[in-house]
Write a protein that holds these residues in place. Structure first.
Motif, PDB file in Angstrom:
ATOM      1  N   GLY A  99       0.817  -1.207   0.000  1.00  0.00           N
ATOM      2  CA  GLY A  99       0.000   0.000   0.000  1.00  0.00           C
ATOM      3  C   GLY A  99       0.851   1.258   0.000  1.00  0.00           C
ATOM      4  O   GLY A  99       0.780   2.080  -0.933  1.00  0.00           O
ATOM      5  N   PRO A 100       1.672   1.471   1.032  1.00  0.00           N
ATOM      6  CA  PRO A 100       2.551   2.648   1.041  1.00  0.00           C
ATOM      7  C   PRO A 100       3.597   2.630  -0.070  1.00  0.00           C
ATOM      8  O   PRO A 100       3.978   3.684  -0.578  1.00  0.00           O
ATOM      9  CB  PRO A 100       3.221   2.564   2.413  1.00  0.00           C
ATOM     10  CG  PRO A 100       2.310   1.749   3.237  1.00  0.00           C
ATOM     11  CD  PRO A 100       1.698   0.756   2.306  1.00  0.00           C
ATOM     12  N   CYS A 101       4.096   1.444  -0.438  1.00  0.00           N
ATOM     13  CA  CYS A 101       5.113   1.378  -1.496  1.00  0.00           C
ATOM     14  C   CYS A 101       4.606   1.980  -2.801  1.00  0.00           C
ATOM     15  O   CYS A 101       5.335   2.671  -3.507  1.00  0.00           O
ATOM     16  CB  CYS A 101       5.544  -0.065  -1.728  1.00  0.00           C
ATOM     17  SG  CYS A 101       6.619  -0.739  -0.446  1.00  0.00           S
ATOM     18  N   PHE A 102       3.330   1.714  -3.127  1.00  0.00           N
ATOM     19  CA  PHE A 102       2.736   2.249  -4.344  1.00  0.00           C
ATOM     20  C   PHE A 102       1.947   3.529  -4.091  1.00  0.00           C
ATOM     21  O   PHE A 102       1.403   4.111  -5.015  1.00  0.00           O
ATOM     22  CB  PHE A 102       1.828   1.212  -4.999  1.00  0.00           C
ATOM     23  CG  PHE A 102       2.573   0.039  -5.569  1.00  0.00           C
ATOM     24  CD1 PHE A 102       3.474   0.215  -6.604  1.00  0.00           C
ATOM     25  CD2 PHE A 102       2.387  -1.236  -5.062  1.00  0.00           C
ATOM     26  CE1 PHE A 102       4.165  -0.859  -7.133  1.00  0.00           C
ATOM     27  CE2 PHE A 102       3.075  -2.316  -5.581  1.00  0.00           C
ATOM     28  CZ  PHE A 102       3.971  -2.133  -6.622  1.00  0.00           C
ATOM     29  N   GLY A 103       1.876   3.925  -2.824  1.00  0.00           N
ATOM     30  CA  GLY A 103       1.107   5.109  -2.464  1.00  0.00           C
ATOM     31  C   GLY A 103       1.962   6.339  -2.310  1.00  0.00           C
ATOM     32  O   GLY A 103       2.494   6.875  -3.287  1.00  0.00           O
ATOM     33  N   MET A 104       2.124   6.801  -1.061  1.00  0.00           N
ATOM     34  CA  MET A 104       2.810   8.066  -0.828  1.00  0.00           C
ATOM     35  C   MET A 104       4.197   7.891  -0.230  1.00  0.00           C
ATOM     36  O   MET A 104       5.130   8.597  -0.563  1.00  0.00           O
ATOM     37  CB  MET A 104       1.968   8.938   0.112  1.00  0.00           C
ATOM     38  CG  MET A 104       2.544  10.321   0.378  1.00  0.00           C
ATOM     39  SD  MET A 104       1.352  11.429   1.153  1.00  0.00           S
ATOM     40  CE  MET A 104       0.961  10.536   2.655  1.00  0.00           C
ATOM     41  N   ASP A 528     -10.604  10.727  12.707  1.00  0.00           N
ATOM     42  CA  ASP A 528     -10.936  10.285  11.347  1.00  0.00           C
ATOM     43  C   ASP A 528      -9.970   9.241  10.803  1.00  0.00           C
ATOM     44  O   ASP A 528      -9.868   9.069   9.584  1.00  0.00           O
ATOM     45  CB  ASP A 528     -10.948  11.496  10.402  1.00  0.00           C
ATOM     46  CG  ASP A 528     -12.033  12.497  10.766  1.00  0.00           C
ATOM     47  OD1 ASP A 528     -13.092  12.056  11.247  1.00  0.00           O
ATOM     48  OD2 ASP A 528     -11.813  13.714  10.584  1.00  0.00           O
ATOM     49  N   VAL A 529      -9.228   8.553  11.674  1.00  0.00           N
ATOM     50  CA  VAL A 529      -8.244   7.586  11.195  1.00  0.00           C
ATOM     51  C   VAL A 529      -8.925   6.514  10.350  1.00  0.00           C
ATOM     52  O   VAL A 529     -10.045   6.080  10.648  1.00  0.00           O
ATOM     53  CB  VAL A 529      -7.477   6.946  12.375  1.00  0.00           C
ATOM     54  CG1 VAL A 529      -8.389   6.067  13.218  1.00  0.00           C
ATOM     55  CG2 VAL A 529      -6.272   6.161  11.887  1.00  0.00           C
ATOM     56  N   MET A 530      -8.263   6.105   9.245  1.00  0.00           N
ATOM     57  CA  MET A 530      -8.808   5.129   8.310  1.00  0.00           C
ATOM     58  C   MET A 530      -8.029   3.818   8.387  1.00  0.00           C
ATOM     59  O   MET A 530      -6.792   3.836   8.442  1.00  0.00           O
ATOM     60  CB  MET A 530      -8.737   5.659   6.871  1.00  0.00           C
ATOM     61  CG  MET A 530      -9.631   6.860   6.614  1.00  0.00           C
ATOM     62  SD  MET A 530     -11.373   6.376   6.608  1.00  0.00           S
ATOM     63  CE  MET A 530     -12.141   7.948   6.191  1.00  0.00           C
ATOM     64  N   THR A 531      -8.742   2.694   8.386  1.00  0.00           N
ATOM     65  CA  THR A 531      -8.069   1.394   8.355  1.00  0.00           C
ATOM     66  C   THR A 531      -7.883   0.883   6.928  1.00  0.00           C
ATOM     67  O   THR A 531      -7.340  -0.200   6.723  1.00  0.00           O
ATOM     68  CB  THR A 531      -8.852   0.361   9.188  1.00  0.00           C
ATOM     69  OG1 THR A 531     -10.215   0.385   8.799  1.00  0.00           O
ATOM     70  CG2 THR A 531      -8.738   0.689  10.672  1.00  0.00           C
ATOM     71  N   MET A 532      -8.368   1.639   5.940  1.00  0.00           N
ATOM     72  CA  MET A 532      -8.055   1.402   4.533  1.00  0.00           C
ATOM     73  C   MET A 532      -7.620   2.735   3.943  1.00  0.00           C
ATOM     74  O   MET A 532      -8.447   3.597   3.654  1.00  0.00           O
ATOM     75  CB  MET A 532      -9.258   0.845   3.769  1.00  0.00           C
ATOM     76  CG  MET A 532      -9.085   0.842   2.238  1.00  0.00           C
ATOM     77  SD  MET A 532      -7.588   0.009   1.646  1.00  0.00           S
ATOM     78  CE  MET A 532      -8.147  -1.693   1.591  1.00  0.00           C
ATOM     79  N   PRO A 533      -6.310   2.949   3.787  1.00  0.00           N
ATOM     80  CA  PRO A 533      -5.851   4.227   3.234  1.00  0.00           C
ATOM     81  C   PRO A 533      -6.244   4.377   1.773  1.00  0.00           C
ATOM     82  O   PRO A 533      -6.622   3.414   1.098  1.00  0.00           O
ATOM     83  CB  PRO A 533      -4.314   4.137   3.377  1.00  0.00           C
ATOM     84  CG  PRO A 533      -4.066   2.984   4.301  1.00  0.00           C
ATOM     85  CD  PRO A 533      -5.221   2.054   4.133  1.00  0.00           C
ATOM     86  N   GLY A 534      -6.126   5.600   1.265  1.00  0.00           N
ATOM     87  CA  GLY A 534      -6.328   5.865  -0.151  1.00  0.00           C
ATOM     88  C   GLY A 534      -5.024   6.290  -0.802  1.00  0.00           C
ATOM     89  O   GLY A 534      -4.068   6.660  -0.123  1.00  0.00           O
ATOM     90  N   LEU A 535      -4.974   6.234  -2.115  1.00  0.00           N
ATOM     91  CA  LEU A 535      -3.791   6.692  -2.841  1.00  0.00           C
ATOM     92  C   LEU A 535      -3.811   8.213  -2.955  1.00  0.00           C
ATOM     93  O   LEU A 535      -4.877   8.819  -3.045  1.00  0.00           O
ATOM     94  CB  LEU A 535      -3.755   6.082  -4.234  1.00  0.00           C
ATOM     95  CG  LEU A 535      -3.542   4.564  -4.323  1.00  0.00           C
ATOM     96  CD1 LEU A 535      -3.731   4.100  -5.757  1.00  0.00           C
ATOM     97  CD2 LEU A 535      -2.172   4.168  -3.797  1.00  0.00           C
ATOM     98  N   PRO A 536      -2.639   8.871  -2.970  1.00  0.00           N
ATOM     99  CA  PRO A 536      -2.592  10.314  -3.182  1.00  0.00           C
ATOM    100  C   PRO A 536      -2.849  10.662  -4.646  1.00  0.00           C
ATOM    101  O   PRO A 536      -2.971   9.769  -5.496  1.00  0.00           O
ATOM    102  CB  PRO A 536      -1.160  10.667  -2.775  1.00  0.00           C
ATOM    103  CG  PRO A 536      -0.372   9.441  -3.084  1.00  0.00           C
ATOM    104  CD  PRO A 536      -1.299   8.286  -2.776  1.00  0.00           C
ATOM    105  N   LYS A 537      -2.910  11.946  -4.959  1.00  0.00           N
ATOM    106  CA  LYS A 537      -3.188  12.382  -6.331  1.00  0.00           C
ATOM    107  C   LYS A 537      -2.150  11.841  -7.296  1.00  0.00           C
ATOM    108  O   LYS A 537      -2.483  11.436  -8.426  1.00  0.00           O
ATOM    109  CB  LYS A 537      -3.225  13.912  -6.393  1.00  0.00           C
ATOM    110  CG  LYS A 537      -3.597  14.450  -7.764  1.00  0.00           C
ATOM    111  CD  LYS A 537      -3.732  15.965  -7.751  1.00  0.00           C
ATOM    112  CE  LYS A 537      -4.127  16.499  -9.118  1.00  0.00           C
ATOM    113  NZ  LYS A 537      -4.279  17.979  -9.121  1.00  0.00           N
ATOM    114  N   HIS A 538      -0.904  11.826  -6.885  1.00  0.00           N
ATOM    115  CA  HIS A 538       0.166  11.279  -7.722  1.00  0.00           C
ATOM    116  C   HIS A 538       0.872  10.178  -6.937  1.00  0.00           C
ATOM    117  O   HIS A 538       1.879  10.421  -6.264  1.00  0.00           O
ATOM    118  CB  HIS A 538       1.150  12.371  -8.145  1.00  0.00           C
ATOM    119  CG  HIS A 538       0.546  13.412  -9.031  1.00  0.00           C
ATOM    120  ND1 HIS A 538       0.187  13.152 -10.328  1.00  0.00           N
ATOM    121  CD2 HIS A 538       0.217  14.715  -8.786  1.00  0.00           C
ATOM    122  CE1 HIS A 538      -0.327  14.246 -10.867  1.00  0.00           C
ATOM    123  NE2 HIS A 538      -0.330  15.200  -9.956  1.00  0.00           N
TER     124      HIS A 538
END
Length: 556
Positions: A99-104, A528-538
């Protein structure tokens, strides 16, 4: 050079010879995954049961910022430095989530000349542990829906199924979904959600179990739902725990890799510290303590999250305690906590730095005064740091009753952290009182939440609506002796990520609580902590590729 370029130029030692020469392991203890990765047999623990444990060094940090602190890098650099000065040290870190590797965030195997390798493998599929955890988790999900579809003998209330699904990727579209659409053949229509794998209770159980049998037992104790009459139902009730354990049979063995300086590293388990308990596996830590004289490990994010959970959850359940803590801080991050924005961090600013030091002071005070840990501060060096800024940190830390040491491991590897390593050894050679838990098992759940919030976060008031309070009271009747796992933003002592520094006298809002019965703790969702993060704009995925030779580029 970039981190991945440095890693790709590394001269690695064959993992079988690394295991033999550096750890004294026989060939039957090692299951190689190629030339440079291996699983280590759990038989090692039986073979070395009589050997005394080494010293356990916990690396933690100030509240993280977008400027980066380099906690994993410092963990690896310190272990390399200890080996350079003649000590037998093993580093234990968590497995990265894709998740983080491909995220932010990007990769999570260290950086510069303080990395664990093979870096690309570790950051992507590695030995398949996270896939196995996801498969075991989702097998249970499938078996719950299958049980309902085929008559629902346990009378599970479809409105009160508490077990969700997971995947190892940031995907906000899956946070709240509906399953069972398409008619009777596809099961019953109901609401569902996905969490990221690192938030899975299976991940927590995986990391807190001491053996395969304990893993199976804990899996069976997972709360999956309530029946129509309110009776709790568990994974063992639908006979899922045996198959789940079978999927994890190989994964539970610690992964052995190496640092850039060919020193042993265990990379095993990967819960996030903001939404889970944030520590590598108990099995790998205990194995390292038998195999090494010093074990350097990290806990995720700042000390308010990772270190707190390392001590109050992992150490409580594993029967271990850290012998000291290394607190990582950077000039840039402290100036950010002092009110500067990212574009302003490279210029010298003693006023902002002095203001931001309050964040370090609280973390240090918590570790020293609330947990009774002896501490040293590692100033992770960046090229724009001025001499005056470094001296200001050292002076301020001395006034806090500790010592700050400049470390250049990112640029120089273990050689850049030798002074830090020598000081760590000196401190560990001196007698000290053992680390203390923050609260006893007997304290009620609501009081445990308040202990963490008020003593560590500086919270003025903890609030929750009646529905949440009633839920806590109900759970306290049967599970009041378990620890709490606070799920909140890592960027602030509060539940508001915009409140930098120390966030004095803030209100902490509890949104919900979730019982992780198999893991043996209560997850407390704050703000508002999320247990499923989202991807950033880039997302970082846009920069990751393979070149014409098949080599991965842009990973970190």
């Amino acid at each position: 050079m970039s981190d991945i370029e440095i890693a790709q130029q590394a001269s690695m030692q064959e993992v079988t010879s690394l295991a033999e020469e550096k750890l004294g392991l026989a060939s039957h203890h090692i299951d190689p995954y190629g030339r440079f990765k291996a699983k280590v047999s759990l038989e090692v623990m039986d073979d070395m049961a009589s050997k005394a444990d080494g010293k356990l060094i916990l690396v933690t940090a100030i509240s993280p910022t977008p400027a980066g602190e380099g906690k994993t890098t410092t963990t690896i650099g310190l272990s390399d430095a200890l080996n350079r000065i003649g000590k037998k040290s093993i580093v234990c870190v968590r497995e990265p989530s894709m998740g983080p590797c491909f995220g932010m965030k990007g990769g999570a195997a260290g950086g510069g000349y303080a990395q664990v390798v093979p870096m690309e493998d570790i950051n992507l599929h590695f030995t398949g542990d996270l896939h196995a955890i996801a498969s075991a988790h989702n097998l249970l999900s499938a078996m719950i829906d299958n049980h309902i579809h085929h008559g629902n003998a346990l009378q599970l209330d479809a409105r009160r199924i508490v077990w969700q699904r997971v995947m190892d990727m940031n995907d906000r579209a899956l946070r709240d979904i509906v399953v069972g659409m398409g008619g009777p053949a596809n099961g019953y229509l109901r609401e569902e959600r996905f969490d990221i794998v690192v938030a899975s209770e299976v991940m927590a159980i995986f990391c807190l179990s001491n053996s395969l049998q304990e893993l199976k037992q804990r899996l069976g104790e997972i709360l999956i739902a309530y029946s129509v009459d309110g009776t709790p139902r568990y994974a063992r009730d639908i006979m899922a725990h045996g198959a789940m354990a079978a999927l994890l049979k190989e994964a539970i063995k610690p992964n052995l890799v190496q640092t850039l300086e060919n020193n042993p590293a265990f990379v095993h388990g990967g819960p996030f510290a903001n939404i889970a308990h944030g520590c590598n596996s108990v099995i790998s830590t205990k194995m390292a303590l038998k195999l090494g004289d010093y074990v350097v490990t990290e806990a995720g994010f700042g000390a308010d999250l990772g270190a707190e959970k390392f001590i109050n959850i992992k150490c409580r359940k594993a029967g271990i305690k850290p012998d000291m803590a290394v607190v990582v801080a950077t000039v840039k991050a402290l100036k950010y906590h002092g009110g500067l924005e990212l574009k302003e961090l490279t210029a010298e600013n003693l006023n902002a730095l002095n203001t931001g030091l309050a964040n370090l002071k609280r973390h240090l005070s918590n570790l020293q005064n609330e947990f009774g840990l002896r501490c040293v501060v590692a100033i992770n060096h960046f090229v724009n740091d001025s001499d005056a800024e470094i001296e200001l940190i050292k002076t301020a830390v001395k006034e806090m009753g500790a010592e700050a040491i400049l470390a250049r491991h990112w640029a120089e590897g273990g050689a850049g952290a030798e002074t830090l390593a020598q000081r760590v050894v000196e401190m560990l050679d001196a007698d000290a009182e053992p680390c203390q838990l923050l609260y006893p098992d007997s304290l009620p759940l609501w009081d445990k939440i308040n202990e963490v919030a008020k003593r560590l976060y500086g919270t003025g008031q903890v609030v929750a609506d009646k529905k949440v309070m009633d839920k806590i009271a109900m759970l306290n009747e049967q599970h009041g002796d378990i620890p709490v796992c606070m799920a909140k933003t890592p960027y602030s002592f509060s539940s508001d990520p915009s409140l930098r520094g120390t966030a004095e006298n803030h209100t902490l809002t509890i949104r919900d609580v979730r019982l992780s019965n198999g893991a043996g703790f209560l997850v407390v969702l704050c703000g508002d902590v999320m247990t499923m993060p989202g991807l950033p704009k880039h997302p970082a995925a846009e920069r990751i590729d393979i070149d014409e030779n098949g080599s991965i580029v842009g990973l970190f």
